[in-house]
Scaffold this motif. Structure first.
Motif, PDB file in Angstrom:
ATOM      1  N   TYR A  68     123.978 -63.804 -36.850  1.00 58.81           N
ATOM      2  CA  TYR A  68     123.997 -63.815 -37.564  1.00 58.81           C
ATOM      3  C   TYR A  68     124.479 -62.255 -38.080  1.00 58.81           C
ATOM      4  O   TYR A  68     123.805 -61.935 -38.558  1.00 58.81           O
ATOM      5  CB  TYR A  68     123.445 -64.808 -39.316  1.00 58.81           C
ATOM      6  CG  TYR A  68     123.527 -65.989 -38.845  1.00 58.81           C
ATOM      7  CD1 TYR A  68     123.427 -67.021 -37.174  1.00 58.81           C
ATOM      8  CD2 TYR A  68     123.075 -66.677 -40.228  1.00 58.81           C
ATOM      9  CE1 TYR A  68     123.568 -67.646 -37.408  1.00 58.81           C
ATOM     10  CE2 TYR A  68     123.147 -68.496 -40.378  1.00 58.81           C
ATOM     11  CZ  TYR A  68     122.889 -68.905 -38.140  1.00 58.81           C
ATOM     12  OH  TYR A  68     122.862 -70.106 -38.005  1.00 58.81           O
ATOM     13  N   TRP A  69     125.798 -62.153 -37.934  1.00 58.37           N
ATOM     14  CA  TRP A  69     126.549 -61.061 -38.191  1.00 58.37           C
ATOM     15  C   TRP A  69     125.755 -59.735 -38.092  1.00 58.37           C
ATOM     16  O   TRP A  69     125.244 -58.968 -38.611  1.00 58.37           O
ATOM     17  CB  TRP A  69     126.465 -60.978 -40.012  1.00 58.37           C
ATOM     18  CG  TRP A  69     128.516 -61.579 -39.706  1.00 58.37           C
ATOM     19  CD1 TRP A  69     127.949 -63.107 -41.050  1.00 58.37           C
ATOM     20  CD2 TRP A  69     129.176 -61.930 -39.889  1.00 58.37           C
ATOM     21  NE1 TRP A  69     128.998 -63.309 -41.327  1.00 58.37           N
ATOM     22  CE2 TRP A  69     130.479 -62.737 -40.246  1.00 58.37           C
ATOM     23  CE3 TRP A  69     129.871 -60.671 -39.210  1.00 58.37           C
ATOM     24  CZ2 TRP A  69     131.346 -62.787 -40.041  1.00 58.37           C
ATOM     25  CZ3 TRP A  69     131.308 -60.482 -38.677  1.00 58.37           C
ATOM     26  CH2 TRP A  69     132.490 -62.109 -39.502  1.00 58.37           C
TER      27      TRP A  69
ATOM     28  N   TRP B  84     130.174 -63.879 -45.352  1.00 59.42           N
ATOM     29  CA  TRP B  84     130.955 -62.402 -45.145  1.00 59.42           C
ATOM     30  C   TRP B  84     131.464 -63.970 -43.995  1.00 59.42           C
ATOM     31  O   TRP B  84     133.342 -63.254 -43.368  1.00 59.42           O
ATOM     32  CB  TRP B  84     130.168 -62.262 -44.298  1.00 59.42           C
ATOM     33  CG  TRP B  84     130.453 -61.072 -44.334  1.00 59.42           C
ATOM     34  CD1 TRP B  84     131.483 -60.620 -42.420  1.00 59.42           C
ATOM     35  CD2 TRP B  84     131.082 -60.000 -44.600  1.00 59.42           C
ATOM     36  NE1 TRP B  84     132.238 -59.107 -42.321  1.00 59.42           N
ATOM     37  CE2 TRP B  84     131.638 -58.677 -43.716  1.00 59.42           C
ATOM     38  CE3 TRP B  84     130.822 -58.877 -45.806  1.00 59.42           C
ATOM     39  CZ2 TRP B  84     132.317 -57.206 -44.735  1.00 59.42           C
ATOM     40  CZ3 TRP B  84     131.470 -57.961 -46.498  1.00 59.42           C
ATOM     41  CH2 TRP B  84     131.924 -57.287 -45.449  1.00 59.42           C
ATOM     42  N   SER B  85     131.618 -64.570 -43.078  1.00 53.29           N
ATOM     43  CA  SER B  85     132.830 -65.639 -42.093  1.00 53.29           C
ATOM     44  C   SER B  85     133.997 -66.213 -43.052  1.00 53.29           C
ATOM     45  O   SER B  85     134.859 -66.259 -42.960  1.00 53.29           O
ATOM     46  CB  SER B  85     132.104 -66.909 -42.235  1.00 53.29           C
ATOM     47  OG  SER B  85     130.316 -66.203 -40.818  1.00 53.29           O
ATOM     48  N   GLU B  88     137.074 -63.106 -44.480  1.00 54.05           N
ATOM     49  CA  GLU B  88     137.957 -62.570 -43.711  1.00 54.05           C
ATOM     50  C   GLU B  88     139.237 -61.694 -44.539  1.00 54.05           C
ATOM     51  O   GLU B  88     140.177 -61.211 -44.646  1.00 54.05           O
ATOM     52  CB  GLU B  88     138.675 -62.970 -42.421  1.00 54.05           C
ATOM     53  CG  GLU B  88     139.098 -62.115 -41.645  1.00 54.05           C
ATOM     54  CD  GLU B  88     139.393 -62.384 -40.361  1.00 54.05           C
ATOM     55  OE1 GLU B  88     138.911 -63.226 -40.117  1.00 54.05           O
ATOM     56  OE2 GLU B  88     140.023 -61.911 -39.626  1.00 54.05           O
TER      57      GLU B  88
END
Lengths: 220, 220
Positions: A68-69, B84-85, B88
């Protein structure tokens, strides 16, 4: 459990276990003697003494998680933050392996790929954790894009993963042959029709040993 | 807030905030106009919409955390995994900086040091997160072994950290001079005795600009 079986503990973390094909695939593949699964996402809290007892009992530790990331999932990091500092006596000098999954094709993780960075570079913090306790790091296993794999590719992956879980290290050619022979021996108890295959494998093994010796004597 | 001030959001994570000198030092140092602190460990859950609104409003994002096992603490990883996903649009092309603390001397993080590995290598996952959204990565700030620092070293650190928080990028010599002059200007409102220092700084600035121009004309 046979004497020659490695005692392996798999620490597994996935926040959406029920909906992850890869996770179920990992879990099913790990159903072999000598391997214990420990699912972190079932736990609200960690009891340090229980975690340390499990780590002390194992000979080989596998951290299995989706990237994940470019990192471990939060729940695995929570486990690391709570347990690792206290785990030196339980882990020092043991074997550790990493089994990761990703939805991105593995070939993208290299120079010129979409990700540019390698798994080796991404996993530096985990490598350092292992190094701190002088652990032996086993060959990395990556399960990428399971949904696009053929049945043959899946079977190959299962073998590779089961070797990571149970095969004595280092993973030499001889070791792999022995590992297959051990498994075939167990299978022949239920399926005697496999005996010719086992005989063939053992003959090959002897042939290769003979060739090795012949080669060694020529080089003297 | 002045027009020329950068709007900076500091995401801060430390599981034992009350007992960490370094954390309090970071927090006190960040009390400057244009900077908002966001403490993750105060929250049980993240509300995605709130987090995204904060990220959208900032021009510069700072992740500030202690290194735990060569990585972000679990709570910051939880924030990353949840936010985070979806971030953007809020973050693409913005500036990002990392402010880390460690109880180990920074000089150990190099070839031949006790850690052997560099901060650059350790922070690869975070660099990749930034790269994914084409963010500009600002110079790294490391607060190591605060308890052994002299008062002068602490003051230098505060200046470096405040520059990371508020100084326009790139951090050129000219930019730094301008940054000090802006701060002195504000201080002289309360402390007129500082005016000669400000005049001196401005004179220096003009002298350097003159020298720059003279040098440029010689090179033509």
């Amino acid at each position: 459990m046979n004497d020659f079986m490695i005692k392996t503990l798999v620490i597994s973390s996935h926040p959406d276990y029920q909906h992850s094909l890869s996770q179920r695939f990992f879990t099913e593949s790990a159903k072999v003697p000598g391997v214990k699964m420990h699912f972190l996402d079932n736990l609200d809290d960690f009891v340090l003494a229980d975690e340390l007892a499990m780590l002390s009992a194992c000979e080989r530790l596998i951290l299995q998680f989706p990237l994940y990331w470019y990192n471990v999932p939060a729940k695995m990091k929570a486990w690391i933050d709570e347990v690792w500092s206290a785990a030196e006596i339980a882990l020092r000098g043991k074997e550790i392996g990493f089994a990761i999954s990703t939805g991105v094709a593995a070939k993208e993780f290299q120079l010129g790929g979409n990700e540019q960075v390698t798994f080796n570079e991404i996993l530096r913090p985990q490598r350092m954790m292992a190094q701190k306790y002088q652990m032996t790091v086993l060959p990395l296993i990556v399960l990428d894009q399971l949904m696009y794999k053929t049945e043959a590719q899946k079977r190959t992956f299962v073998v590779n993963y089961q070797q990571l879980l149970t095969m004595p290290y280092p993973f030499s050619f001889d070791q792999k042959q022995q590992w297959f022979a051990d498994r075939l021996t167990r299978l022949t108890e239920e399926k005697p029709q496999l005996i010719p295959l086992l005989t063939q494998l053992e003959n090959n093994h002897e042939l290769i040993q003979d060739l090795d010796e012949a080669l060694a004597s020529l080089e003297e």
